[in-house]
Design an enzyme around this catalytic site. Sequence first.
Site, PDB file in Angstrom:
ATOM      1  N   LYS A 213      15.385  83.443   9.329  1.00  0.00           N
ATOM      2  CA  LYS A 213      15.113  84.827   9.730  1.00  0.00           C
ATOM      3  C   LYS A 213      13.611  85.108   9.780  1.00  0.00           C
ATOM      4  O   LYS A 213      12.900  84.844   8.811  1.00  0.00           O
ATOM      5  CB  LYS A 213      15.812  85.799   8.786  1.00  0.00           C
ATOM      6  CG  LYS A 213      17.307  85.776   8.974  1.00  0.00           C
ATOM      7  CD  LYS A 213      17.993  86.881   8.215  1.00  0.00           C
ATOM      8  CE  LYS A 213      19.475  86.894   8.573  1.00  0.00           C
ATOM      9  NZ  LYS A 213      20.237  87.824   7.725  1.00  0.00           N
TER      10      LYS A 213
ATOM     11  N   SER B  99       7.897  91.449  16.681  1.00  0.00           N
ATOM     12  CA  SER B  99       8.949  90.437  16.453  1.00  0.00           C
ATOM     13  C   SER B  99       8.449  89.025  16.727  1.00  0.00           C
ATOM     14  O   SER B  99       7.579  88.831  17.576  1.00  0.00           O
ATOM     15  CB  SER B  99      10.117  90.742  17.400  1.00  0.00           C
ATOM     16  OG  SER B  99      11.007  89.664  17.485  1.00  0.00           O
ATOM     17  N   ALA B 100       9.032  88.050  16.032  1.00  0.00           N
ATOM     18  CA  ALA B 100       8.705  86.646  16.287  1.00  0.00           C
ATOM     19  C   ALA B 100       9.407  86.131  17.545  1.00  0.00           C
ATOM     20  O   ALA B 100       9.064  85.077  18.070  1.00  0.00           O
ATOM     21  CB  ALA B 100       9.131  85.800  15.085  1.00  0.00           C
TER      22      ALA B 100
ATOM     23  N   GLU C  48      11.145  95.905   8.256  1.00  0.00           N
ATOM     24  CA  GLU C  48      11.337  94.445   8.298  1.00  0.00           C
ATOM     25  C   GLU C  48      12.548  94.010   7.478  1.00  0.00           C
ATOM     26  O   GLU C  48      12.854  94.613   6.458  1.00  0.00           O
ATOM     27  CB  GLU C  48      10.110  93.749   7.694  1.00  0.00           C
ATOM     28  CG  GLU C  48       9.220  93.035   8.659  1.00  0.00           C
ATOM     29  CD  GLU C  48       9.830  91.836   9.373  1.00  0.00           C
ATOM     30  OE1 GLU C  48      10.899  91.354   8.969  1.00  0.00           O
ATOM     31  OE2 GLU C  48       9.225  91.386  10.351  1.00  0.00           O
ATOM     32  N   ASP C  49      13.214  92.930   7.928  1.00  0.00           N
ATOM     33  CA  ASP C  49      14.339  92.393   7.152  1.00  0.00           C
ATOM     34  C   ASP C  49      14.023  91.024   6.546  1.00  0.00           C
ATOM     35  O   ASP C  49      14.871  90.455   5.857  1.00  0.00           O
ATOM     36  CB  ASP C  49      15.590  92.259   8.027  1.00  0.00           C
ATOM     37  CG  ASP C  49      15.468  91.115   9.016  1.00  0.00           C
ATOM     38  OD1 ASP C  49      14.402  90.997   9.662  1.00  0.00           O
ATOM     39  OD2 ASP C  49      16.421  90.332   9.137  1.00  0.00           O
TER      40      ASP C  49
ATOM     41  N   THR D 117      20.936  89.898  15.849  1.00  0.00           N
ATOM     42  CA  THR D 117      20.999  88.699  16.690  1.00  0.00           C
ATOM     43  C   THR D 117      21.052  87.430  15.840  1.00  0.00           C
ATOM     44  O   THR D 117      21.218  86.340  16.384  1.00  0.00           O
ATOM     45  CB  THR D 117      19.783  88.635  17.646  1.00  0.00           C
ATOM     46  OG1 THR D 117      18.634  89.070  16.931  1.00  0.00           O
ATOM     47  CG2 THR D 117      19.982  89.490  18.869  1.00  0.00           C
TER      48      THR D 117
ATOM     49  N   ASP E 243      10.559  95.491  13.375  1.00  0.00           N
ATOM     50  CA  ASP E 243      10.976  94.122  13.654  1.00  0.00           C
ATOM     51  C   ASP E 243      12.244  94.242  14.515  1.00  0.00           C
ATOM     52  O   ASP E 243      12.889  95.299  14.533  1.00  0.00           O
ATOM     53  CB  ASP E 243      11.272  93.437  12.310  1.00  0.00           C
ATOM     54  CG  ASP E 243      11.878  92.071  12.482  1.00  0.00           C
ATOM     55  OD1 ASP E 243      11.261  91.242  13.173  1.00  0.00           O
ATOM     56  OD2 ASP E 243      12.971  91.821  11.931  1.00  0.00           O
ATOM     57  N   LEU E 244      12.603  93.185  15.234  1.00  0.00           N
ATOM     58  CA  LEU E 244      13.784  93.277  16.115  1.00  0.00           C
ATOM     59  C   LEU E 244      15.045  92.768  15.424  1.00  0.00           C
ATOM     60  O   LEU E 244      15.929  93.532  15.040  1.00  0.00           O
ATOM     61  CB  LEU E 244      13.519  92.480  17.405  1.00  0.00           C
ATOM     62  CG  LEU E 244      14.699  92.414  18.370  1.00  0.00           C
ATOM     63  CD1 LEU E 244      15.017  93.773  18.963  1.00  0.00           C
ATOM     64  CD2 LEU E 244      14.405  91.417  19.502  1.00  0.00           C
ATOM     65  N   ASP E 245      15.086  91.437  15.234  1.00  0.00           N
ATOM     66  CA  ASP E 245      16.301  90.803  14.723  1.00  0.00           C
ATOM     67  C   ASP E 245      16.521  91.177  13.259  1.00  0.00           C
ATOM     68  O   ASP E 245      15.674  90.921  12.410  1.00  0.00           O
ATOM     69  CB  ASP E 245      16.147  89.288  14.882  1.00  0.00           C
ATOM     70  CG  ASP E 245      17.323  88.533  14.310  1.00  0.00           C
ATOM     71  OD1 ASP E 245      18.408  89.125  14.217  1.00  0.00           O
ATOM     72  OD2 ASP E 245      17.157  87.363  13.957  1.00  0.00           O
TER      73      ASP E 245
ATOM     74  N   LYS F 213       4.405  85.328  11.133  1.00  0.00           N
ATOM     75  CA  LYS F 213       4.511  86.040   9.863  1.00  0.00           C
ATOM     76  C   LYS F 213       4.650  84.983   8.757  1.00  0.00           C
ATOM     77  O   LYS F 213       5.311  83.976   9.007  1.00  0.00           O
ATOM     78  CB  LYS F 213       5.763  86.936   9.854  1.00  0.00           C
ATOM     79  CG  LYS F 213       5.800  87.990  10.959  1.00  0.00           C
ATOM     80  CD  LYS F 213       7.217  88.590  11.076  1.00  0.00           C
ATOM     81  CE  LYS F 213       7.331  89.459  12.310  1.00  0.00           C
ATOM     82  NZ  LYS F 213       8.685  89.966  12.536  1.00  0.00           N
TER      83      LYS F 213
HETATM   84  P1  B16 Z   1      13.364  83.260  19.733  1.00  0.00           P
HETATM   85  P2  B16 Z   1      12.453  88.753  14.416  1.00  0.00           P
HETATM   86  C1  B16 Z   1      13.060  86.197  14.909  1.00  0.00           C
HETATM   87  O1  B16 Z   1      13.135  87.543  15.274  1.00  0.00           O
HETATM   88  C2  B16 Z   1      14.363  85.737  14.299  1.00  0.00           C
HETATM   89  O2  B16 Z   1      14.580  86.403  13.064  1.00  0.00           O
HETATM   90  C3  B16 Z   1      14.310  84.245  14.042  1.00  0.00           C
HETATM   91  O3  B16 Z   1      15.538  83.794  13.500  1.00  0.00           O
HETATM   92  C4  B16 Z   1      14.021  83.530  15.374  1.00  0.00           C
HETATM   93  O4  B16 Z   1      13.921  82.119  15.172  1.00  0.00           O
HETATM   94  C5  B16 Z   1      12.723  84.067  15.952  1.00  0.00           C
HETATM   95  O5  B16 Z   1      12.842  85.476  16.127  1.00  0.00           O
HETATM   96  C6  B16 Z   1      12.372  83.435  17.273  1.00  0.00           C
HETATM   97  O6  B16 Z   1      13.293  83.858  18.246  1.00  0.00           O
HETATM   98  O7  B16 Z   1      13.992  81.919  19.655  1.00  0.00           O
HETATM   99  O8  B16 Z   1      14.208  84.300  20.436  1.00  0.00           O
HETATM  100  O9  B16 Z   1      11.957  83.223  20.269  1.00  0.00           O
HETATM  101  O10 B16 Z   1      13.285  88.884  13.175  1.00  0.00           O
HETATM  102  O11 B16 Z   1      11.004  88.409  14.163  1.00  0.00           O
HETATM  103  O12 B16 Z   1      12.631  89.915  15.353  1.00  0.00           O
HETATM  104 MG    MG Z   2      13.876  90.069  11.485  1.00  0.00          MG
END
Ligand code: B16
Ligand code: MG
Length: 219
Positions: A47, A116-117, A171-172, A19, A11-13, A147
């Site tokens: 998140k 990542s989302a 994953e977090d 971030t 996962d990224l964030d 997810k």
């Molecule tokens: P964006 P992950 C997610 O990243 C974030 O945890 C979540 O807070 C955010 O709303 C989502 O990405 C969408 O991000 O606005 O940059 O498309 O944890 O899945 O890496």
């Molecule tokens: Mg995450």
Amino acid sequence: MTIKTKGFVFDLDGVLVDTAKYHYLAWKKFAEEFNYDFTEEENEEFKGVSRKRCLEILLNKVGVEANQDQIDQWLIQKNEDYLSYISEMNPSEVLPGVKDFLDSLKSKGIPMAVGSASKNAVPILEKVELLSYFTDIIDGNKVSKAKPDPEVFVLAAKALHVKAEDTIVFEDAIAGIQAANAAGMLSIGVGDQNVLCEADYNIENFNDITNEFLTELIG
Ligand code: B16
Ligand code: MG
């Protein structure tokens, strides 16, 4: 073709970079326009959740209804604010132990992907100089189901040519752990063990991964 190796998906964030604080600042700014004090605690709910879904949750909290055009405009506005924060990101924002762990996998020829989302995954990975480690980036632009649906990790395993049971996911977010489990992959929770209690293993950060543990994971 499926090759016989393990594949690692990150996962990224909250796993590779932090971030969440920038998402928080952008959502807080948005909420202020409605005189709503959006707290860091509330940001925890966001998140791993898509931008669209985050906005729906926030509008519900604020008590505002809006038409699709207005919603689309707000989504753009939030993202522009977020992009202005991440434009300053640099490699010092990579989370503890990540770089060494990725280097160690790379030296062993283990294929890696990001799941990542976020729709901003590629520019963030470029800024923190991690993009070159990954065979593929499966992000919010490539998935249709959020997810805890396993789609993002299924696509990542496919890109790495590994079977689900040979895929290890970091994953977090609770929804992310559930997605990895639903895909039949090995899940490793990064962060609070009490929150991520559905994970197969838990680590505080990547410095917790010993050579013995890595050998066990690679098999
Ligand atoms: P964006 P992950 C997610 O990243 C974030 O945890 C979540 O807070 C955010 O709303 C989502 O990405 C969408 O991000 O606005 O940059 O498309 O944890 O899945 O890496
Ligand atoms: Mg995450």
